[in-house]
Design an enzyme around this catalytic site. Structure first.
Site: not given
Length: 470
Positions: A82, A157, A181
């Site tokens: 990520k 996210s 997220s």
């Protein structure tokens, strides 16, 4: 084994084949890179790629394999990370033009743990600007879309890593969850995603006592989530939180027999949260399936009236702690939603903090009382279908207007405010062929119980076998 077969492997199967020397790390990496070439032009999940570094690391991993001796648990497995998780020597932008050229010198604790476990780092996956929000778009790399329908959102996210896993680029990945997220993109892309108990996985944030945000694993199968969680849970001085001792899992439940399990089902968390009819129609199948596995299922929920205040104040505080300098010096270069959220943090008073502390105490008493009577709470993971990727966020749900970029996420943010662990589990597809998940929530330290329930569910309802056709 061809590239498609390699990309279809689970994390557990891939590590096993590499350890048995039936698959080399170089073959796994080449399949990974080929899959990026094939599909990423459609979904835009991978924002940074370093094939040369990956090939060098894979060759080194194969040399270690050939030398014999013990191998780390994820030896030779290719993985992107990520983009809000720093990788030493690799551009890590947080999806912000302010950090577009940032190259950190140290790995984030979660990345360090994965690399110590043998992962071959290949690149980074896309996030919203400063990883804020549950739709993945930013002015640096653009929008990540859903492999099941590339006109729709993959969530956020952790939308980039979710899209990469669902599309077969990699079998699992590192994610994070403050207000959904992990759970939202997992639900949107037919994956399993765990928001662990506090302190289970080190954060590495600017505040070592931060509690509402979590790092956690995401994968296609529960088995892979469990494997990745074990690796990510390596201790780190970056976190001052001490995890609650793990709660034991009864042998029967661990084996998939849920008799004796007390399950509370709630379609709206007792707050009247609107949920799209198409989503609820699928999510409501979960209580029946759990009952079929032997669980006692009732409709109930804890008193969650204080959760909105706890989440709003804590999020605003944490964002301001992390990004006050940006708000002061570069607020005109931040998206409006971020300026609004940071402005809330800047305006917090001592009375606001006191009120939130007292609200959190009431919320904790309410959840303690609830979980004294119930083992887990089950609810929809997300209130909406994966929505039009051109939107910033859903504008309304079942006729109810969503005024901010956070309001449509309340099914997740309310649970975040409790501080408790939750796992998102795929339960089916709606009338438009889009994935739907539910979240299973338990008391502190119940991560293994949640994974055992998810594994039992996945065994009788293997939704992970339905892959997108890109």
């Amino acid at each position: 084994m061809d590239h498609d077969e390699i990309c279809a492997l689970s994390l557990t199967a891939m590590t096993d084949l590499i350890r048995r020397r039936e698959l080399s790390s170089r073959e796994a990496v080449e399949a990974h890179l080929a899959r990026v070439d094939e599909v990423d032009g459609v979904i835009n999940a991978v924002c940074t790629l370093d094939p040369e570094r990956a090939r060098t690391e894979a060759a080194r991993a194969d040399e270690t394999t050939a030398a014999g001796g013990p191998l780390p648990p994820l030896h030779g497995v290719p993985m992107t990370h990520k983009d809000s998780h720093d990788v030493a020597g690799m551009r890590s932008t947080l999806g912000s033009p302010l950090f577009a050229d940032r190259v950190p010198e140290r790995d984030a604790p979660v990345v360090a743990a994965l690399r110590a476990a043998g992962v071959v780092t290949t690149g980074k996956t896309n996030v919203p600007e400063l990883a804020a929000g549950s739709h993945t778009f930013n002015p640096v790399f653009g929008t990540t879309t859903n492999p099941y329908d590339p006109t729709r959102s993959a969530g956020g996210s952790s939308g980039g890593v979710a899209a990469a896993i669902a599309a077969g680029i990699q079998p699992a990945g590192d994610a994070s969850d403050m207000g959904g997220s992990i759970r939202t993109p997992a639900s949107f892309t037919n994956l399993v995603g765990l928001r662990p108990s506090a302190g289970r996985v080190p954060l590495g944030s600017s505040d070592p006592w931060a509690w509402i945000s979590r790092k956690g694993p995401m994968a296609r199968t529960v088995e892979d989530v469990r494997l990745l969680l074990g690796v990510m849970s390596a201790g780190s001085p970056a976190s001052a939180l001490v995890p609650t001792p793990a709660r034991p899992v009864p042998a029967g439940i661990a084996a998939g027999d849920l008799r004796g399990l007390r399950v509370a089902w709630s379609p709206d968390l007792g707050l009247g949260l609107p949920v799209e009819k198409a989503v609820l129609a699928v999510a409501e199948q979960a209580p029946g399936r759990l009952a079929g596995l032997g669980a006692e299922v009732v409709t109930a929920e804890p008193d969650l009236r204080d959760a909105d205040e706890v989440f709003a104040t804590t999020r605003a505080h944490d964002f301001y702690v992390g990004y006050a300098d940006l708000y002061r010096d570069h607020r005109d270069r931040l998206k409006p939603a971020l300026r609004w959220n940071l402005g809330l943090g800047a305006a917090l008073t001592a009375d606001d903090h006191r009120s939130a502390v007292l609200a959190r105490a009431r919320l904790r008493r309410a959840t303690d009382a609830f979980f004294a009577e119930h083992d887990v709470l089950v609810a929809p993971a997300v209130q909406v279908q994966p929505f039009d990727a051109r939107l910033e966020h859903p504008q309304e749900i079942e006729g109810e207007t969503m005024h901010t970029y956070l309001e449509w996420m309340r099914m997740a943010t309310v649970i975040s405010a409790t501080g408790l662990p939750a796992v998102s589990v795929p339960v089916g597809f709606d009338v438009d062929g889009l994935p739907v998940g539910v979240q299973v929530v338990g008391p502190d330290g119940s991560d293994e119980l949640l994974l055992a329930i998810a594994a039992a569910y996945q065994l009788v309802d293997p939704q992970h076998q339905h892959r997108p056709r890109l």
